[in-house]
Each structure stands twice: as structure tokens, then as C-alpha cells.
Design an enzyme around this catalytic site. Structure first.
Site, PDB file in Angstrom:
ATOM      1  N   ALA A  67       5.281  -3.523   0.047  1.00  0.00           N
ATOM      2  CA  ALA A  67       6.459  -4.150   0.630  1.00  0.00           C
ATOM      3  C   ALA A  67       7.706  -3.579  -0.045  1.00  0.00           C
ATOM      4  O   ALA A  67       7.631  -2.981  -1.112  1.00  0.00           O
ATOM      5  CB  ALA A  67       6.401  -5.664   0.441  1.00  0.00           C
ATOM      6  N   GLY A 113       1.300  -4.714   0.243  1.00  0.00           N
ATOM      7  CA  GLY A 113       1.365  -4.979   1.678  1.00  0.00           C
ATOM      8  C   GLY A 113       0.800  -3.859   2.512  1.00  0.00           C
ATOM      9  O   GLY A 113       0.336  -4.077   3.636  1.00  0.00           O
ATOM     10  N   GLU A 116      -2.800  -4.472   2.598  1.00  0.00           N
ATOM     11  CA  GLU A 116      -3.026  -5.667   3.417  1.00  0.00           C
ATOM     12  C   GLU A 116      -2.941  -5.362   4.906  1.00  0.00           C
ATOM     13  O   GLU A 116      -3.703  -5.909   5.700  1.00  0.00           O
ATOM     14  CB  GLU A 116      -2.026  -6.761   3.022  1.00  0.00           C
ATOM     15  CG  GLU A 116      -2.355  -7.346   1.654  1.00  0.00           C
ATOM     16  CD  GLU A 116      -1.307  -8.317   1.168  1.00  0.00           C
ATOM     17  OE1 GLU A 116      -1.656  -9.487   0.937  1.00  0.00           O
ATOM     18  OE2 GLU A 116      -0.131  -7.921   1.015  1.00  0.00           O
ATOM     19  N   GLU A 136       0.159  -6.709  -7.067  1.00  0.00           N
ATOM     20  CA  GLU A 136       1.176  -7.761  -7.088  1.00  0.00           C
ATOM     21  C   GLU A 136       1.265  -8.525  -8.398  1.00  0.00           C
ATOM     22  O   GLU A 136       2.362  -8.937  -8.812  1.00  0.00           O
ATOM     23  CB  GLU A 136       0.936  -8.749  -5.930  1.00  0.00           C
ATOM     24  CG  GLU A 136       1.339  -8.233  -4.560  1.00  0.00           C
ATOM     25  CD  GLU A 136       0.262  -7.435  -3.863  1.00  0.00           C
ATOM     26  OE1 GLU A 136       0.399  -7.152  -2.668  1.00  0.00           O
ATOM     27  OE2 GLU A 136      -0.749  -7.076  -4.531  1.00  0.00           O
TER      28      GLU A 136
END
Length: 261
Positions: A67, A113, A116, A136
């Protein structure tokens, strides 16, 4: 389908190839990119000329390197929840439950992300140099786009705990051994391998493929997956594809399915 600032769309026969196009940012997922993905996925879902999707990243370094962390600065707890909820509902879950097959073509780093979004895809193919991880915890946060739920479903609780709690990256061969990806191929074969898989799926019943995706996904949602399977199995008996498939089998010929993916 409109013009996108952070995405490239290429049509190859029945296949839509979506390329996340922020190479100078290693294709990091910012708000704008997620919004464009949500819009494009909605358009492709109802496009009868598109039967499947390949999702990849621009350049040779990264699929999606995570992200855009700069966008997280200064947000409250409630705003953090909203960020995760929106991404889950409008992008990750849409891919996960997409009624047409979605293949993640992991062409480089797939972190946070980025991993993911790859985990949301139905099938994953990685290049030999790809690196994957959920780092993370090194930022004082946890995966928020489904990583804590989808990774254990693929690799088991123990390996998922190891990856998420250490935040360490794994290589493509290790990802293949653990079940994170389906195939590892040279970079020159990445899109060809993905297209070959989709072309095989396109010879099957589109209505049955969509029903199978729904039934498989039910095993992860806490609902009674067997009941979903039984219901989908029964509904198949009322489709034109089922009648054609059975007739073709009995007549020893190749079926001509008409159900759209």
C-alpha cells in the site's frame, strides 16, 4: 470502460489483462489506484466479451510492492477501519468472489497489500525472481486487506503465523512449496502461462465455473459450504450448459457451451 491514470487495460481474445501502472512507486496501491480497480472490475464483471482476467504489475521489479504508506499518516482508529473496510469490500472481496477466473501474474515484489491482492485472485503464477511477504508488523500494523484470513487458507496456520509475525519475505520457490502460488515460471513465460490456463478454463462451462468459484469460496466464509455446493449442484441441472455437457459426453463429442463466464 473509461480511461485510467494508474491502470492499463489490454484485451487478448476473451481475456482482460489489467496492469497496475505506477512503476516509479513499485505499483503501490494508493486510494486512486484502488478506486480505479473497483471501477474497472465492475465494468468487466458485466462485459460479456470478457471471460477471464489476468492481473499484473508494470515493469520488471514489482507486481505491487504494498500500500502507499504515506496515505496512512495522521489517520484515526476509525479512519483506519474505514480504509481496510473499503479496500476489502470494493476490491479484494470483489476479486475473491469474481464470477470469472482471475489469475494473478506476479512479476516481481508482492508485499503487503500487493500480496493481499494476489491472494484474492483465484490462481497465482509467479516469476522465478518474485519475492512475497506481509511485512506490516514492522510498521506497527497488521495486514488489513484479508492477509490474515486468506494466507492461512492456502498455507495453513503455522506457516501463515510465521510469515505474518516475522514479516519476512519468501522467494518464489518457497511460495510454490508452501502453496502460495500455483506455478513458478521464467519471466518470458509469465503471461503465456496465465493465458494458457484461462484458455483451458474457457473450454469448460461458464455457468459451472462461476458456480464452482462460489462453492469453493464458501468454505472460507463460515457458512455451510456443503449446503452451498449442494444448491449450486442442483441449479446446474437447470442450465443449458448441463444439458449440452451431458449430451456431448453421451454422444462422444466436444461440448459447445453457451453459458457466459
Amino acid at each position: 470502460m473509461g480511461q485510467y491514470e494508474n491502470l492499463l487495460l489490454t484485451l487478448s481474445g476473451q481475456t482482460a489483462i489489467i496492469t497496475i501502472n505506477r512503476p516509479t512507486k513499485l505499483n503501490a496501491l494508493n486510494r486512486a489506484t484502488l478506486g480505479e480497480l473497483a471501477d474497472l472490475l465492475g465494468a468487466l464483471k458485466t462485459n460479456r466479451e470478457v471471460s477471464g482476467i489476468i492481473l499484473t504489475g508494470a515493469g520488471e521489479k514489482a507486481f505491487v510492492a504494498g500500500a502507499d504508506i504515506a496515505e496512512f499518516v495522521g489517520h484515526s482508529e476509525e479512519e483506519g477501519r474505514a480504509i481496510a473496510a473499503w479496500g476489502q469490500e470494493h476490491v479484494m472481496n470483489v476479486i475473491h468472489n469474481f464470477p470469472k477466473p482471475v489469475i494473478g501474474a506476479i512479476n516481481g515484489f508482492a508485499l503487503g497489500g500487493g500480496l493481499e491482492i494476489a491472494l484474492s485472485c483465484h490462481i497465482r503464477v509467479a516469476v522465478e525472481t518474485a519475492k512475497m511477504g506481509l511485512p506490516e508488523v514492522s510498521l506497527g500494523v497488521i495486514p488489513g486487506y484479508g492477509g490474515t484470513q486468506r494466507l492461512p487458507a492456502l498455507v495453513g496456520r503455522g506457516k501463515a503465523m510465521e510469515m505474518i509475525l516475522t514479516g519476512d519475505m519468501i522467494g518464489a520457490k518457497e511460495a510454490l512449496t508452501w502453496g502460495v502460488v500455483n506455478y513458478v515460471v521464467p519471466a518470458t513465460d509469465l503471461l503465456h502461462t496465465c493465458e494458457s490456463l484461462l484458455n483451458k478454463i474457457y473450454t469448460r462451462s461458464g455457468t459451472a465455473v462461476a458456480a464452482a468459484i462460489e462453492a469453493i469460496n464458501a468454505s472460507q466464509t463460515g457458512v455451510k459450504g456443503f449446503d452451498v455446493e449442494i444448491d449450486a449442484f442442483g441449479k446446474a441441472f437447470g442450465t443449458a450448459d448441463f444439458k449440452e455437457g451431458v449430451s456431448a459426453f453421451l454422444e462422444k463429442r466436444t461440448p459447445n457451451f453457451t453459458g457466459n463466464l
